[in-house]
Design an enzyme around this catalytic site. Sequence first.
Site, PDB file in Angstrom:
ATOM      1  N   CYS A 157      52.218  71.595  35.925  1.00  0.00           N
ATOM      2  CA  CYS A 157      53.691  71.145  35.758  1.00  0.00           C
ATOM      3  C   CYS A 157      53.936  69.904  35.193  1.00  0.00           C
ATOM      4  O   CYS A 157      54.526  69.318  34.355  1.00  0.00           O
ATOM      5  CB  CYS A 157      54.243  70.918  37.201  1.00  0.00           C
ATOM      6  SG  CYS A 157      54.287  72.765  38.036  1.00  0.00           S
ATOM      7  N   GLU A 230      56.892  77.613  36.922  1.00  0.00           N
ATOM      8  CA  GLU A 230      57.514  76.458  36.257  1.00  0.00           C
ATOM      9  C   GLU A 230      58.493  77.029  35.160  1.00  0.00           C
ATOM     10  O   GLU A 230      59.528  76.676  35.105  1.00  0.00           O
ATOM     11  CB  GLU A 230      56.455  75.591  35.899  1.00  0.00           C
ATOM     12  CG  GLU A 230      57.182  74.235  35.174  1.00  0.00           C
ATOM     13  CD  GLU A 230      57.880  73.369  36.161  1.00  0.00           C
ATOM     14  OE1 GLU A 230      59.027  72.823  35.996  1.00  0.00           O
ATOM     15  OE2 GLU A 230      57.352  73.109  37.204  1.00  0.00           O
TER      16      GLU A 230
END
Length: 560
Positions: A157, A230
């Site tokens: 991320c 994500e």
Amino acid sequence: MGAVPDAEGPARRFWVRFRKESVFAAYTPFVVCLASGRLELETFRHYIAQDVYFLRAFARAYEMAEECADDDDAKMSISELRKAILEEMKMHDAIVEEWGVDLTKESTPNLATVKYTDFLLATAAGKIEGGKGPIKIATPFEKTKIAAYTLGAMTPCMRLYAFLGKELQSFLDPGETNHLYKKWIENYSSESFESSALQTEELLDKLSISLTGEELEVIEKLYHQAMKLEIDFFSAQPIVQQTVVPLSRVQDPAEHQLIIFSDFDLTCTVVDSSAILAEIAILTAPKADQIGPENVNARKSSADLRNSWDALSSLYTEEHEQCIESIIPSEEAKVETFNYEGLCEALEQLSDFEKRANSRVIESGVLKGVNLEDIKRAGERLILQDGCPGFFQQIVNKKEELNADVHILSYCWCGDLIRSAFSSGGLNVVNIHSNEFTYEESVSTGEIVMKVESPMDKARAFKDVLSHSDNGKHVSIYIGDSVGDLLCLLEADVGIVVGSSSSLRRVGHQFGVSFVPLFTGLVKKQREFVDGDSSSWKGLSGILYTVSSWAEIHAFILGP
């Protein structure tokens, strides 16, 4: 592109392995609109409110990882990363205040947010799935591994945000003051955020040093899962405005048919099919000492075939380069405006050359005696470009829903090789337009039925397919890699260039063709769309779009 750590540790390996998936985040309607600076304020407010949940989960996960770590340096590094997250939360507070986001009204995380935060906190709590079921954390030593697992679920991320920040920074004009999301982009493209991302990756590498191969596989699985979650997060952002991506959802299937054309050699494949067919002929030919003087009709020996093929290949390469040079006489002759008619005239020279080269191959007898079964086996083993089979498979699976059709236009001498390559992946319904071997009892005669051997032939086949489309209403996409694809690329509503053929670009530039990275083109289209200009894709614009992978094509047309 975002930077990656210098050392060849797990963090770098995982990012390189899964970086193509970052494209699916970049090509979401949310990020494309954000890059254009025209994202609806309400959508951005919603995103900021959702992102707060991410940051809170990150802060808590770092805290839990610090408790598991048994190394003072590791604890200190985790503590510093947690402080960086807390600083980022302060920036979010400022943005929340600036944009008037009321978190009391937007306090419910959406499903995509919940899936990631639950996944991260479960990992930090030691609830981890391994290859053989849940991993049991029974001893204090095993507990220390949780810190590494947690970092594995957070690192992608951080790197993804740094990657997106760098990508979007290129769309900021230094003198522009009205880009609404300049502050957000500058934060994630900053050196300080890049430093935090690198620090996270370096810590993951350090915590992974003592892990076994099986435990590293667990981290890789967590890394990949985090990346997918994500991407789902960006995809889930509610977009109420009209967007240019993904193309298959922008166009109404009830009104327009989506027709996708693609070249085969070096567009879909890793190697050229002519070399494969020649190799089959050489490997299945008899040795010189196996050919008796009484058998005058026998095939050439493998050694003779090898020599013939090498001579043909060398001559082809030499004459192809000469042909390209004749099309591009000098840099001074380059035109600035798109000149399609001039390009067509120039490519007639290339067409004549391709026909002469094909005639030499037939006359040489190199391809005589090849067995159809050997061709099919070679096709089944043919390596296709990463992401290519999956893209076409999804198109075929959703054929009715998308009102889509797929056509392969190829110079390949043998359509059976293409059909075998695609059918081995279950893609039997792809339409193949190519040349064909002639056979006698499943053995090639050496003759080839030439249907598609020049740029003009490809263009004719392309137009013929479009002329038979539903109600004449369609959106056409052509994917190619070479000069032979230029006419089709330009005629299509969207022409997409894969690979890095210098001759394609040189000839294109000579006649005023512009080559634009696809993502850059999409951001520009989105700006025009919002400004009220036409965003429809139209052929013969003189603009072709370049991609670095099939993942970009997939993301643009189909989305994640």
